[in-house]
Structure formats: structure tokens, C-alpha cells
Scaffold this motif. Structure first.
Motif, mmCIF file in Angstrom:
data_model
loop_
_atom_site.group_PDB
_atom_site.id
_atom_site.type_symbol
_atom_site.label_atom_id
_atom_site.label_comp_id
_atom_site.label_asym_id
_atom_site.label_seq_id
_atom_site.Cartn_x
_atom_site.Cartn_y
_atom_site.Cartn_z
ATOM 1 N N ASN A 1 -4.621 -52.826 41.972
ATOM 2 C CA ASN A 1 -4.204 -51.489 42.600
ATOM 3 C C ASN A 1 -2.597 -51.520 42.834
ATOM 4 O OD1 ASN A 1 -3.820 -53.960 44.464
ATOM 5 N ND2 ASN A 1 -4.825 -52.607 46.217
ATOM 6 N N LYS A 2 -2.098 -52.514 42.096
ATOM 7 C CA LYS A 2 -0.598 -52.746 42.143
ATOM 8 C C LYS A 2 0.288 -51.539 41.349
ATOM 9 C CE LYS A 2 0.816 -56.349 45.061
ATOM 10 N NZ LYS A 2 1.843 -56.039 45.701
ATOM 11 N N GLY A 3 1.379 -51.168 41.473
ATOM 12 C CA GLY A 3 2.257 -50.273 40.738
ATOM 13 C C GLY A 3 2.277 -48.916 41.147
ATOM 14 N N ASN A 4 2.984 -48.069 40.282
ATOM 15 C CA ASN A 4 3.397 -46.652 40.751
ATOM 16 C C ASN A 4 1.853 -45.775 39.793
ATOM 17 O OD1 ASN A 4 3.803 -46.526 37.927
ATOM 18 N ND2 ASN A 4 5.747 -46.617 38.230
ATOM 19 N N GLU A 5 1.839 -44.426 40.038
ATOM 20 C CA GLU A 5 0.903 -43.897 39.594
ATOM 21 C C GLU A 5 0.535 -43.788 38.153
ATOM 22 O OE1 GLU A 5 -1.226 -42.225 41.642
ATOM 23 O OE2 GLU A 5 -0.073 -43.325 43.183
ATOM 24 N N VAL A 6 1.783 -44.186 37.307
ATOM 25 C CA VAL A 6 1.513 -44.144 36.050
ATOM 26 C C VAL A 6 0.791 -45.684 35.515
ATOM 27 C CG1 VAL A 6 2.907 -44.292 33.722
ATOM 28 C CG2 VAL A 6 3.697 -42.673 35.243
ATOM 29 N N THR A 7 1.336 -46.693 36.025
ATOM 30 C CA THR A 7 0.840 -47.819 35.811
ATOM 31 C C THR A 7 -0.886 -48.008 36.269
ATOM 32 O OG1 THR A 7 1.697 -49.016 37.437
ATOM 33 C CG2 THR A 7 2.851 -49.159 35.676
ATOM 34 N N LYS A 8 -0.918 -47.605 37.314
ATOM 35 C CA LYS A 8 -2.436 -47.287 37.820
ATOM 36 C C LYS A 8 -3.179 -46.577 36.952
ATOM 37 C CE LYS A 8 -1.180 -47.581 42.773
ATOM 38 N NZ LYS A 8 -1.312 -47.189 44.234
ATOM 39 N N ALA A 9 -2.605 -45.583 36.584
ATOM 40 C CA ALA A 9 -3.420 -44.838 35.624
ATOM 41 C C ALA A 9 -3.828 -45.358 34.194
ATOM 42 C CB ALA A 9 -3.203 -43.221 35.546
ATOM 43 N N ALA A 10 -2.815 -45.988 33.760
ATOM 44 C CA ALA A 10 -2.754 -46.620 32.673
ATOM 45 C C ALA A 10 -3.713 -47.961 32.357
ATOM 46 C CB ALA A 10 -1.092 -47.252 32.051
ATOM 47 N N TYR A 11 -3.777 -48.499 33.672
ATOM 48 C CA TYR A 11 -4.634 -49.763 33.906
ATOM 49 C C TYR A 11 -6.065 -49.140 33.682
ATOM 50 C CZ TYR A 11 -6.519 -54.075 35.903
ATOM 51 O OH TYR A 11 -7.106 -55.140 36.087
ATOM 52 N N GLN A 12 -6.312 -47.951 33.980
ATOM 53 C CA GLN A 12 -7.696 -47.626 33.942
ATOM 54 C C GLN A 12 -8.339 -47.206 32.329
ATOM 55 O OE1 GLN A 12 -10.167 -48.144 36.382
ATOM 56 N NE2 GLN A 12 -8.172 -48.674 37.541
ATOM 57 N N LEU A 13 -7.279 -46.874 31.879
ATOM 58 C CA LEU A 13 -7.338 -46.237 30.324
ATOM 59 C C LEU A 13 -7.431 -47.823 29.513
ATOM 60 C CD1 LEU A 13 -4.764 -43.384 29.655
ATOM 61 C CD2 LEU A 13 -7.146 -43.419 29.585
ATOM 62 N N LEU A 14 -6.410 -48.683 29.730
ATOM 63 C CA LEU A 14 -6.513 -50.104 28.887
ATOM 64 C C LEU A 14 -7.749 -50.938 29.400
ATOM 65 C CD1 LEU A 14 -2.771 -51.089 29.965
ATOM 66 C CD2 LEU A 14 -3.795 -50.373 27.777
ATOM 67 N N LYS A 15 -8.369 -50.802 30.404
ATOM 68 C CA LYS A 15 -9.683 -51.441 30.712
ATOM 69 C C LYS A 15 -10.566 -50.909 29.889
ATOM 70 C CE LYS A 15 -11.345 -51.859 34.604
ATOM 71 N NZ LYS A 15 -11.681 -51.444 36.122
ATOM 72 N N GLU A 16 -10.749 -49.587 29.592
ATOM 73 C CA GLU A 16 -11.768 -49.016 28.645
ATOM 74 C C GLU A 16 -11.319 -48.823 27.212
ATOM 75 O OE1 GLU A 16 -11.911 -44.951 30.312
ATOM 76 O OE2 GLU A 16 -12.262 -45.701 32.278
ATOM 77 N N ASN A 17 -10.285 -49.401 26.933
ATOM 78 C CA ASN A 17 -9.779 -49.418 25.389
ATOM 79 C C ASN A 17 -10.430 -50.645 24.525
ATOM 80 O OD1 ASN A 17 -8.583 -49.517 23.000
ATOM 81 N ND2 ASN A 17 -6.661 -49.147 23.832
ATOM 82 N N GLU A 18 -11.580 -50.301 23.869
ATOM 83 C CA GLU A 18 -12.338 -51.157 23.089
ATOM 84 C C GLU A 18 -11.629 -51.840 21.828
ATOM 85 O OE1 GLU A 18 -16.197 -49.393 22.003
ATOM 86 O OE2 GLU A 18 -16.699 -49.403 24.241
ATOM 87 N N ALA A 19 -10.639 -51.283 21.591
ATOM 88 C CA ALA A 19 -9.633 -51.731 20.504
ATOM 89 C C ALA A 19 -8.482 -52.947 20.820
ATOM 90 C CB ALA A 19 -8.886 -50.775 19.756
ATOM 91 N N ILE A 20 -8.789 -53.239 22.074
ATOM 92 C CA ILE A 20 -7.647 -54.383 22.730
ATOM 93 C C ILE A 20 -8.747 -55.456 23.256
ATOM 94 C CG2 ILE A 20 -5.998 -52.632 22.705
ATOM 95 C CD1 ILE A 20 -6.042 -52.886 25.669
ATOM 96 N N HIS A 21 -7.705 -56.490 23.844
ATOM 97 C CA HIS A 21 -8.367 -57.407 25.079
ATOM 98 C C HIS A 21 -7.563 -57.494 25.904
ATOM 99 C CE1 HIS A 21 -10.208 -60.900 26.298
ATOM 100 N NE2 HIS A 21 -9.363 -61.927 26.193
ATOM 101 N N PHE A 22 -7.863 -56.618 27.032
ATOM 102 C CA PHE A 22 -7.031 -56.437 27.971
ATOM 103 C C PHE A 22 -7.290 -57.382 29.218
ATOM 104 C CE2 PHE A 22 -5.997 -53.701 31.802
ATOM 105 C CZ PHE A 22 -4.738 -54.075 32.075
ATOM 106 N N ILE A 23 -6.223 -58.314 29.607
ATOM 107 C CA ILE A 23 -6.506 -59.207 30.773
ATOM 108 C C ILE A 23 -6.018 -58.598 32.001
ATOM 109 C CG2 ILE A 23 -6.311 -60.885 28.781
ATOM 110 C CD1 ILE A 23 -3.418 -61.593 29.822
ATOM 111 N N GLY A 24 -5.348 -57.557 32.075
ATOM 112 C CA GLY A 24 -4.939 -56.962 33.581
ATOM 113 C C GLY A 24 -3.162 -56.836 33.612
ATOM 114 N N ASN A 25 -2.667 -56.773 34.739
ATOM 115 C CA ASN A 25 -1.422 -56.742 35.068
ATOM 116 C C ASN A 25 -0.803 -58.197 34.888
ATOM 117 O OD1 ASN A 25 -1.344 -53.992 35.898
ATOM 118 N ND2 ASN A 25 -2.137 -54.486 37.893
ATOM 119 N N VAL A 26 0.238 -58.432 34.563
ATOM 120 C CA VAL A 26 1.204 -59.361 34.458
ATOM 121 C C VAL A 26 2.567 -59.140 35.004
ATOM 122 C CG1 VAL A 26 -0.188 -60.012 32.228
ATOM 123 C CG2 VAL A 26 2.155 -58.776 31.901
ATOM 124 N N GLU A 27 3.284 -60.271 35.510
ATOM 125 C CA GLU A 27 4.549 -60.137 35.994
ATOM 126 C C GLU A 27 5.749 -60.683 35.074
ATOM 127 O OE1 GLU A 27 4.286 -60.478 40.647
ATOM 128 O OE2 GLU A 27 3.294 -62.342 39.556
#
Length: 334
Positions: free
Chosen positions: A185-211
């Protein structure tokens, strides 16, 4: 494999550009370097005739202070525009420049053209990781789009994943979203929305937010972000690397005889540190999402970064990277 080189782009053109091209041409007999620029100046630096270096004369030069879009449209006889046009016409297979970044991005997008289905091309840069010897990671976007949409960030992840697979042999590269915390739930509106798209992207191995503080420790193989943040990260890493070496050098030279003697013993280690932090050895920044490789190296590039960038382009052309990307996005678009 034919590479169009903007020989007049950059602070040290054409001298250092030609030197890097000579080194690459001598090492890689399977590439042809086509140098666009003022022929008399290029030949003066070239000296000997090499069978895999060609020259195409160009009267005009796009300067660093030129407006990107206006210069591409008005300076039709410039080295950068003629080189880009040659790639569009399939005379050459890739475009390389150390010149005006905005103009090169414009040339790549307007002249060479976007891959169908890619909303906005992004710039990818490769950095050394301190996780283990020879480790690297990629950041995209590092400056092509200051204002990115969630869709763009999601597409960047796919583009960079394929680059890591094809060019660097990563079987299942991990993808992290640069954010101000690791929680979902961290970040601004863009990163929060991008997080959801990345989670659903089957072409990548998404591990979540990084600092940002974990980037050099190998937290992810691919780090995705908007162009404004990515460009700040690029310049921060570059500045930190230069500053670290300077601080160590000053500490040794200004702390008495014992420190200077110790510095002599550490000379090779300090050189190794400088080499590890030198991201230019991994090539230039790749404009991803266009129909052919478009690569930008630093404006102050000398012979060595030019050589490494040409080697990087050669590796890209030898892989099936672009063909696979075109197929992927064409499928997604249907």
C-alpha cells in the motif's frame, strides 16, 4: 550487423567516438560501423582504412543545447537524423549516439517508430550490483518520460525482463517496483496502480516494492519506475561512485606518510572499486519500445564507453530480442 553511429554527437566527438569505433571494428569482424558526420574530420581521426568502417558525410550537427523536436524536424542533414533515417530504411540495424538525449529519443520515436502496442518507449540503463562479482541490475525508465502512467511502468517491466533474458542470460529475472517502502500500500496513486498491473503481468517475475537503498545490493534484477525518479537514481549512483573514490583518495593523500604508504598498498584495490562502480562498462542506455536498437551513451563518453556500447549493441543484435518483443506486444494488442 550494421550499426549507424552519430560520429558528431557528444562532448568529445568525433575524436573519442572514432577511437571507440576503431577498437570495436578491430575486435568484432562481424559488425560494420557506419559513421555519420563531417567526413574530413572523421577521416583525420580514422587514419587507416578498416574494411568494416564506412563514412557517410553529413553537413549538420545537432548540438546539446538544440531543442529536441525542432532540431530533428529542421536539421534533416544532421548526422543523427541521417543515421536514424538509415535505420528506418533498413540500411542499418541499430542507432548509436552520445549526442543530445532528447533529440535521440525523438529520432527513435518519430523516425524509427514505436513497436505496435507499446504506449511510450523507456530508457533502460544497466548498473553494477555489489551482491556478488560481476552481478548487474537494470533500471527502466531513466529519463525518457518524466510523467509515466501505470501502463507504461508495467510495459517497462516486460521490456526489461526480455532484455535481461536475451542479452544477459537471466532465466527468470526478478522485477521490483521502486517505491518509498516495501509494503503493497506504499507510494502515490501511480505506483499503487502500477503495483496491481505488475502483479497480474504473467510475462514477468514480480517480487513487489523495493527501496532505493537496496538497489546496489541486488534486491532485483530489474527495477521499474517513472522517468523522473529513474533519472534521479541514475545520476545519484553515478555521483556517489565518483564521490566515494574521491573521498578515499583525499583521505589517503591528506593523512600523512603512513596513509600514503597504505594507499600504495591499496592502489589495486581502489582501482578494482572504481571499475566495479563504473556502469559505463555495461554499455549505454537503451531506448526500449522502438523497432530497432537505439542506444545513448554519456555525452562525455571517451573511447572506452563507446567501445563497450558498441559491444552491447552487437549482443542485442545477435539475440532475438526485438523479434520476441514485437511478437509479444502484437499478441497483447489483439
Amino acid at each position: 550487423m550494421r550499426i549507424a553511429v552519430d560520429a558528431m554527437g557528444g562532448d568529445n566527438a568525433p575524436i573519442e567516438i572514432v577511437k571507440g569505433c576503431i577498437r570495436a571494428a578491430k575486435e568484432f569482424s562481424d559488425i560494420t560501423l557506419v559513421l555519420y558526420g563531417k567526413e574530413e574530420l572523421i577521416r583525420k581521426e580514422l587514419g587507416e582504412n578498416l574494411p568494416n568502417i564506412e563514412i557517410v558525410h553529413s553537413d549538420e550537427v545537432i548540438l546539446s543545447e538544440d531543442d529536441p523536436v525542432r532540431s530533428i524536424r529542421r536539421k534533416k542533414e544532421s548526422s543523427m537524423v541521417k543515421a536514424a533515417q538509415s535505420v528506418k530504411n533498413n540500411e542499418n540495424h541499430a542507432l548509436f549516439s552520445a549526442g543530445n538525449t532528447g533529440a535521440l529519443l525523438t529520432a527513435g520515436t518519430l523516425i524509427i517508430g514505436r513497436i505496435k502496442g507499446v504506449d511510450r518507449p523507456g530508457l533502460l540503463a544497466t548498473f553494477p550490483s555489489l551482491a556478488n562479482e560481476g552481478a548487474i541490475f537494470h533500471v527502466i525508465d531513466v529519463g525518457a518520460n518524466a510523467d509515466s502512467k501505470p501502463l507504461n511502468i508495467n510495459q517497462y517491466a516486460t521490456l526489461a525482463t526480455e532484455y535481461a533474458k536475451h542479452v544477459h542470460g537471466k532465466n527468470k529475472p526478478t522485477v521490483g517496483l521502486l517505491n518509498n517502502g516495501t509494503e503493497e500500500n506504499k507510494g502515490n496513486e501511480v505506483t499503487k496502480a502500477a503495483y496491481q498491473l505488475l502483479k497480474e503481468n504473467e510475462a514477468i517475475h514480480f517480487i513487489g516494492n523495493v527501496e532505493a537503498r537496496e538497489l546496489l545490493n541486488g534486491v532485483a534484477d530489474v527495477v521499474v519506475t517513472d522517468g523522473f525518479t529513474g533519472n534521479a537514481v541514475l545520476k545519484t549512483i553515478e555521483g556517489t561512485a565518483l564521490s566515494m573514490v574521491k573521498v578515499l583518495k583525499d583521505a589517503i593523500m591528506n593523512s600523512g606518510l603512513k596513509s600514503k604508504l597504505g594507499g600504495l598498498l591499496l592502489k589495486d584495490s581502489l582501482k578494482d572499486l572504481k571499475d566495479i562502480l563504473d556502469y559505463s562498462k555495461h554499455g549505454g542506455a537503451v531506448l526500449f519500445g522502438v523497432k530497432a536498437p537505439v542506444i545513448k551513451t554519456h555525452g562525455s563518453a571517451t573511447e572506452e564507453p563507446v567501445y563497450y556500447t558498441i559491444r552491447q549493441i552487437r549482443d542485442m543484435l545477435k539475440s532475438n530480442l526485438l523479434e520476441d518483443l514485437i511478437t509479444h506486444f502484437d499478441t497483447q494488442d489483439k
